[in-house]
Design an enzyme around this catalytic site. Structure first.
Site, PDB file in Angstrom:
ATOM      1  N   ASP A 118     -27.698   7.057 -44.396  1.00 27.97           N
ATOM      2  CA  ASP A 118     -27.905   6.010 -43.392  1.00 27.97           C
ATOM      3  C   ASP A 118     -26.806   4.948 -43.399  1.00 27.97           C
ATOM      4  O   ASP A 118     -27.050   3.782 -43.104  1.00 27.97           O
ATOM      5  CB  ASP A 118     -29.275   5.324 -43.590  1.00 27.97           C
ATOM      6  CG  ASP A 118     -30.400   6.331 -43.583  1.00 27.97           C
ATOM      7  OD1 ASP A 118     -30.282   7.329 -42.863  1.00 27.97           O
ATOM      8  OD2 ASP A 118     -31.390   6.119 -44.303  1.00 27.97           O
TER       9      ASP A 118
ATOM     10  N   LYS B 208     -22.849   6.990 -40.317  1.00 27.33           N
ATOM     11  CA  LYS B 208     -21.882   8.079 -40.096  1.00 27.33           C
ATOM     12  C   LYS B 208     -21.826   8.491 -38.623  1.00 27.33           C
ATOM     13  O   LYS B 208     -20.764   8.799 -38.104  1.00 27.33           O
ATOM     14  CB  LYS B 208     -22.266   9.299 -40.959  1.00 27.33           C
ATOM     15  CG  LYS B 208     -22.217   8.997 -42.455  1.00 27.33           C
ATOM     16  CD  LYS B 208     -22.731  10.155 -43.286  1.00 27.33           C
ATOM     17  CE  LYS B 208     -24.211  10.370 -43.207  1.00 27.33           C
ATOM     18  NZ  LYS B 208     -25.063   9.423 -43.905  1.00 27.33           N
TER      19      LYS B 208
ATOM     20  N   GLY C  56     -30.269  11.895 -39.827  1.00 22.49           N
ATOM     21  CA  GLY C  56     -30.538  11.225 -38.555  1.00 22.49           C
ATOM     22  C   GLY C  56     -29.314  10.393 -38.228  1.00 22.49           C
ATOM     23  O   GLY C  56     -29.154   9.304 -38.768  1.00 22.49           O
ATOM     24  N   HIS C  57     -28.424  10.914 -37.406  1.00 25.87           N
ATOM     25  CA  HIS C  57     -27.182  10.206 -37.105  1.00 25.87           C
ATOM     26  C   HIS C  57     -27.297   9.514 -35.748  1.00 25.87           C
ATOM     27  O   HIS C  57     -27.317  10.166 -34.701  1.00 25.87           O
ATOM     28  CB  HIS C  57     -25.995  11.173 -37.170  1.00 25.87           C
ATOM     29  CG  HIS C  57     -25.771  11.695 -38.572  1.00 25.87           C
ATOM     30  ND1 HIS C  57     -24.796  12.585 -38.898  1.00 25.87           N
ATOM     31  CD2 HIS C  57     -26.416  11.416 -39.735  1.00 25.87           C
ATOM     32  CE1 HIS C  57     -24.854  12.831 -40.209  1.00 25.87           C
ATOM     33  NE2 HIS C  57     -25.833  12.137 -40.721  1.00 25.87           N
TER      34      HIS C  57
ATOM     35  N   GLN D 262     -26.337  12.789 -45.253  1.00 30.10           N
ATOM     36  CA  GLN D 262     -26.845  12.111 -46.455  1.00 30.10           C
ATOM     37  C   GLN D 262     -25.720  11.281 -47.092  1.00 30.10           C
ATOM     38  O   GLN D 262     -24.804  10.899 -46.399  1.00 30.10           O
ATOM     39  CB  GLN D 262     -27.439  13.105 -47.455  1.00 30.10           C
ATOM     40  CG  GLN D 262     -28.748  13.745 -47.006  1.00 30.10           C
ATOM     41  CD  GLN D 262     -28.579  14.865 -46.006  1.00 30.10           C
ATOM     42  OE1 GLN D 262     -27.831  15.799 -46.217  1.00 30.10           O
ATOM     43  NE2 GLN D 262     -29.285  14.794 -44.904  1.00 30.10           N
TER      44      GLN D 262
HETATM   45  P1  IMO Z   1     -28.463  10.796 -43.110  1.00 30.80           P
HETATM   46  O1  IMO Z   1     -27.546  11.944 -42.830  1.00 30.80           O
HETATM   47  C1  IMO Z   1     -31.207   8.853 -45.843  1.00 30.80           C
HETATM   48  C2  IMO Z   1     -33.445  11.383 -48.639  1.00 30.80           C
HETATM   49  C3  IMO Z   1     -34.943  11.432 -48.437  1.00 30.80           C
HETATM   50  C4  IMO Z   1     -35.397  11.684 -49.868  1.00 30.80           C
HETATM   51  C5  IMO Z   1     -34.315  12.630 -50.395  1.00 30.80           C
HETATM   52  C6  IMO Z   1     -34.673  14.101 -50.294  1.00 30.80           C
HETATM   53  O2  IMO Z   1     -29.164  10.259 -41.932  1.00 30.80           O
HETATM   54  O3  IMO Z   1     -27.763   9.742 -43.897  1.00 30.80           O
HETATM   55  P2  IMO Z   1     -34.916  15.846 -48.305  1.00 30.80           P
HETATM   56  O4  IMO Z   1     -35.564  15.734 -46.957  1.00 30.80           O
HETATM   57  O5  IMO Z   1     -33.471  16.118 -48.262  1.00 30.80           O
HETATM   58  O6  IMO Z   1     -35.670  16.777 -49.214  1.00 30.80           O
HETATM   59  O7  IMO Z   1     -35.103  14.397 -48.974  1.00 30.80           O
HETATM   60  O8  IMO Z   1     -33.163  12.377 -49.617  1.00 30.80           O
HETATM   61  N1  IMO Z   1     -32.655  11.721 -47.421  1.00 30.80           N
HETATM   62  C7  IMO Z   1     -32.005  10.820 -46.681  1.00 30.80           C
HETATM   63  N2  IMO Z   1     -31.974   9.470 -46.751  1.00 30.80           N
HETATM   64  N3  IMO Z   1     -30.484   9.465 -44.905  1.00 30.80           N
HETATM   65  C8  IMO Z   1     -30.466  10.818 -44.840  1.00 30.80           C
HETATM   66  O9  IMO Z   1     -29.626  11.478 -44.026  1.00 30.80           O
HETATM   67  C9  IMO Z   1     -31.287  11.556 -45.710  1.00 30.80           C
HETATM   68  N4  IMO Z   1     -31.554  12.866 -45.890  1.00 30.80           N
HETATM   69  C10 IMO Z   1     -32.371  12.956 -46.951  1.00 30.80           C
HETATM   70  O10 IMO Z   1     -35.439  10.214 -47.937  1.00 30.80           O
HETATM   71  O11 IMO Z   1     -35.324  10.501 -50.617  1.00 30.80           O
HETATM   72 MG    MG Z   2     -30.883   8.938 -42.049  1.00 22.58          MG
END
Ligand code: IMO
Ligand code: MG
Length: 422
Positions: A13, A16, A40-41, A222
């Site tokens: 988050d 990106k 979630g971009h 992530q």
């Molecule tokens: P973007 O790309 C923030 C976190 C989840 C959880 C851990 C594992 O938008 O930055 P998962 O669903 O992968 O099994 O979850 O990782 N998580 C993220 N947190 N932004 C994301 O993606 C995330 N994708 C997974 O909240 O703590």
């Molecule tokens: Mg996210």
């Protein structure tokens, strides 16, 4: 030509989506290399807000090729909805998107397994987005996975049924006997939709494009602190979010990597469980959440908030060999009298500048304080317009990390971006 990589350096988050959308102006090819619809971009242009989960953030730019690489896990149902939403904006998504045959598929039972596993963990749950990411990557590494290329072969149903049988048996162990026929029918419809896309050998495409001197921007999902190896295991996601993931997730050699662009927020957030040394469980944390609108783009959950953690940031920079930084959401700090950054940790009472191995360690940040600028910087369009106190904050981060900050983002719009001269 080389492959430049955009990575989140914190817990996801970081923004990106916005930066890739801005940078896509000078990159004809944008590629996702890991993760799945847990991402979630968010992109904001004109009056439109859009959240992308699987499709690369270059899709809104005319003339781009967007690649979903082999390192990604793709849920056809979420993908179909996302593409239909993009199409409804008049964007010819099928013309702009290419999918690697070797990318793995998320099947309906993967999300059921995710939920069952989290439930069984109880209080120690990971806080997963429940999109089936962990189970899908487990099947990939365990050599049971179903790949996008399989949907084009005669053995697809046989492979699907074998995987379903395996999952059903595991779900029974969890005491679950869920009827998935409706979900399965929806998923099969979405697979049919997916067949209408350009599905190719992604590794050949990527290397052909590099040879043809096309600039490729790899879009990470992530963040480094959620990396399966270097994050706060087991409170991580199931893929390699660091720079090396771009090589395995696209089929590009390490010698092809050019710039490594690391994105971080001027403060920190984390969603889900796990260590967060600079977390603020008070009014300041609440102010950061309110001002930064820190609610999950994928799940809507309120994000945990805290001060910038330079120990973690420097670690992420080291792991990925970051060559330049982008600082996001700087304007969120406009209202604070004092701004803090963590420059060290007290780990079980001993001072350290390392990210600890043990997620249960007692970690207390050592802070340095800065005077706030107390001005609305979201209206600034040139570096000269930025307040002195802000530039002091920037200078310290650059000195501490040894990496220059090339872009300041001061709000969600494309034009709220200051690109610094070299
Ligand atoms: P973007 O790309 C923030 C976190 C989840 C959880 C851990 C594992 O938008 O930055 P998962 O669903 O992968 O099994 O979850 O990782 N998580 C993220 N947190 N932004 C994301 O993606 C995330 N994708 C997974 O909240 O703590
Ligand atoms: Mg996210």
């Amino acid at each position: 030509m080389s492959l430049d990589v955009v990575l989140g350096l914190q817990w996801g988050d970081e923004g990106k989506g916005k930066i890739v959308d801005v940078m896509a102006e000078s990159y004809p090819v944008i590629a996702r290399f890991q993760g799945g619809p847990n991402a979630g971009h968010s992109i904001h242009f004109g009056k439109t807000d859009f959240v992308l989960h699987s499709v690369p953030a270059g899709v809104f730019r005319k003339g781009t090729t967007n690649i979903i690489g082999n390192g990604v896990v793709l849920d056809p149902v979420i993908f179909k909805k996302e593409c239909e939403d993009i199409e409804s904006l008049g964007i010819p998504v099928k013309d702009r998107l290419v999918i690697a045959k070797r990318a793995h598929l998320i099947v309906p039972t993967h999300s059921l397994l995710d939920a069952a596993s989290e439930k069984a963990l109880g209080k120690s749950k990971i806080g997963s987005t429940l999109k089936g990411i962990g189970p899908a990557y487990s099947d990939k590494i365990g050599r049971n996975g179903l790949r996008v290329g399989d949907i084009l072969t005669g053995e697809f149903m046989e492979k699907f049924n074998a995987l379903k049988a395996k999952h059903t048996a595991i779900l029974k162990q969890y005491g679950l006997d869920t009827d998935i026929s409706e979900k399965e029918a929806e998923w099969m419809k979405a697979v049919d939709y997916l067949r209408g896309f350009n599905i190719v050998d992604g590794e050949y495409l990527v290397n052909d494009l590099l040879r043809a001197n096309k600039r490729i921007l790899a879009e990470g999902a992530q963040g480094s602190m959620l990396d399966v190896d270097f994050g706060s295991y087991p409170f991580v996601t199931s893929s390699s979010t660091a720079c090396a993931g771009a090589c395995t997730g696209l089929g590009a050699a390490p010698t092809r990597i050019g710039k490594v662009i690391g994105i971080f927020k001027a403060y920190c957030t984390r969603v889900g469980s796990g260590p967060f040394p600079t977390e603020l469980d008070d009014e300041t944390g609440e102010e950061l959440r309110e001002r930064g609108y820190e609610f999950g783009a994928t799940t809507g959950r309120p994000r945990r908030t805290g001060w910038l953690d330079l120990v973690a940031l420097r670690y992420a920079i080291m792991i990925s060999g970051v060559t330049e930084l982008v600082m996001m959401k700087s304007d969120v700090l406009d209202s604070f009298d004092t701004i803090k950054v963590a420059t060290g940790y007290m780990v079980n009472g001993v001072e350290s500048d390392h990210v600890p191995f043990d997620v249960n360690a007692d970690v207390k940040p050592v802070y340095k304080e800065f005077k706030g600028w107390k001005r609305n910087i979201s209206i600034c369009r040139k570096e000269e317009d930025l307040p002195y106190e802000f530039m002091m904050y920037v200078k310290f981060i650059e000195e501490f990390t040894g990496v220059p900050i090339k872009i300041f983002s001061l709000g969600p719009d494309r034009d709220q971006t200051i690109v610094r001269e070299a």
